[in-house]
Scaffold this motif. Sequence first.
Motif, short mmCIF file in Angstrom:
data_model
loop_
_atom_site.label_atom_id
_atom_site.label_comp_id
_atom_site.label_asym_id
_atom_site.label_seq_id
_atom_site.Cartn_x
_atom_site.Cartn_y
_atom_site.Cartn_z
N GLN A 255 50.27 41.93 -49.69
CA GLN A 255 49.11 42.76 -49.36
C GLN A 255 48.05 41.91 -48.67
OE1 GLN A 255 47.87 44.51 -53.07
NE2 GLN A 255 49.35 46.19 -52.90
N LEU A 256 47.88 40.69 -49.13
CA LEU A 256 46.90 39.78 -48.53
C LEU A 256 47.22 39.53 -47.07
CD1 LEU A 256 44.43 37.94 -48.92
CD2 LEU A 256 46.02 36.14 -49.60
N ARG A 257 48.48 39.19 -46.77
CA ARG A 257 48.87 38.89 -45.39
C ARG A 257 48.76 40.12 -44.49
NH1 ARG A 257 48.08 36.51 -41.24
NH2 ARG A 257 49.80 36.18 -39.82
N LEU A 258 49.20 41.28 -44.98
CA LEU A 258 49.09 42.49 -44.18
C LEU A 258 47.63 42.79 -43.88
CD1 LEU A 258 50.28 44.94 -42.74
CD2 LEU A 258 50.33 46.12 -44.97
N GLY A 259 46.78 42.63 -44.87
CA GLY A 259 45.35 42.82 -44.65
C GLY A 259 44.80 41.89 -43.59
N GLU A 260 45.23 40.64 -43.62
CA GLU A 260 44.78 39.67 -42.60
C GLU A 260 45.23 40.11 -41.21
OE1 GLU A 260 46.59 36.10 -44.04
OE2 GLU A 260 44.90 35.61 -45.37
N THR B 71 53.34 54.80 -50.78
CA THR B 71 54.65 54.27 -51.19
C THR B 71 55.44 53.81 -49.97
OG1 THR B 71 54.73 55.63 -53.17
CG2 THR B 71 56.84 54.84 -52.31
N ARG B 72 55.40 54.59 -48.90
CA ARG B 72 56.12 54.19 -47.67
C ARG B 72 55.52 52.94 -47.05
NH1 ARG B 72 56.84 59.83 -47.56
NH2 ARG B 72 55.03 60.25 -46.26
N VAL B 73 54.19 52.81 -47.12
CA VAL B 73 53.54 51.58 -46.63
C VAL B 73 54.02 50.39 -47.46
CG1 VAL B 73 51.35 50.35 -46.42
CG2 VAL B 73 51.53 52.72 -45.63
N ARG B 74 54.02 50.54 -48.78
CA ARG B 74 54.44 49.44 -49.66
C ARG B 74 55.88 49.03 -49.39
NH1 ARG B 74 57.31 49.64 -53.90
NH2 ARG B 74 56.84 51.82 -54.34
N VAL B 75 56.77 50.02 -49.30
CA VAL B 75 58.19 49.73 -49.05
C VAL B 75 58.36 48.99 -47.72
CG1 VAL B 75 60.44 50.80 -48.58
CG2 VAL B 75 59.08 51.54 -50.54
N ALA B 76 57.68 49.47 -46.68
CA ALA B 76 57.77 48.83 -45.37
C ALA B 76 57.18 47.42 -45.40
CB ALA B 76 57.06 49.67 -44.31
N ARG B 77 56.08 47.25 -46.14
CA ARG B 77 55.46 45.93 -46.26
C ARG B 77 56.41 44.96 -46.96
NH1 ARG B 77 53.37 43.56 -50.40
NH2 ARG B 77 52.99 45.43 -51.63
N GLU B 78 57.02 45.40 -48.04
CA GLU B 78 57.95 44.55 -48.77
C GLU B 78 59.18 44.24 -47.91
OE1 GLU B 78 58.52 46.77 -52.37
OE2 GLU B 78 56.72 45.89 -53.30
N HIS B 79 59.65 45.23 -47.16
CA HIS B 79 60.79 45.02 -46.26
C HIS B 79 60.45 43.97 -45.20
CE1 HIS B 79 64.50 45.95 -44.17
NE2 HIS B 79 63.80 46.03 -43.05
N ALA B 80 59.19 43.93 -44.78
CA ALA B 80 58.74 42.95 -43.79
C ALA B 80 58.39 41.61 -44.43
CB ALA B 80 57.52 43.49 -43.04
N VAL C 199 45.94 43.13 -40.07
CA VAL C 199 45.29 44.35 -39.57
C VAL C 199 43.77 44.30 -39.64
CG1 VAL C 199 47.31 45.79 -40.00
CG2 VAL C 199 45.51 45.67 -41.72
N GLY C 200 43.23 43.25 -40.24
CA GLY C 200 41.78 43.06 -40.26
C GLY C 200 41.04 43.79 -41.35
N VAL C 201 41.68 43.93 -42.52
CA VAL C 201 41.01 44.53 -43.67
C VAL C 201 41.26 43.67 -44.90
CG1 VAL C 201 41.16 46.89 -42.77
CG2 VAL C 201 42.96 46.04 -44.29
N ASP C 202 40.48 43.91 -45.91
CA ASP C 202 40.64 43.20 -47.18
C ASP C 202 41.94 43.66 -47.86
OD1 ASP C 202 38.91 41.56 -49.27
OD2 ASP C 202 39.91 43.20 -50.35
#
Length: 76
Positions: free
Chosen positions: A31-36, A18-27, A38-41
């Motif tokens: 999910q696709l872009r974050l994966g790109e 949940t904290r990862v999701r909140v931080a990702r949305e804040h940024a 950090v180098g994961v699907d």
Amino acid sequence: MPSEQPAWVLSRRQAIGTRVRVAREHANLTQLRLGEIVGVDHRTIHRIEYGTSDPRLGLLIRIARALDVPLSDLVR
């Protein structure tokens, strides 16, 4: 190592997710872009956010850096 995790472990993984999701949305990242970044699907990011995977420390460090948050904010 048993495949079944105690309920408290699953609960902690979900809280971290949940904290990862909140931080990702804040940024403003998908999910696709974050994966790109950090180098994961993107499915790996999805599994982390929903607490269904057990990510390694190195991946959590890369995620924290990509989201510009301290690792401790994600795993507190």
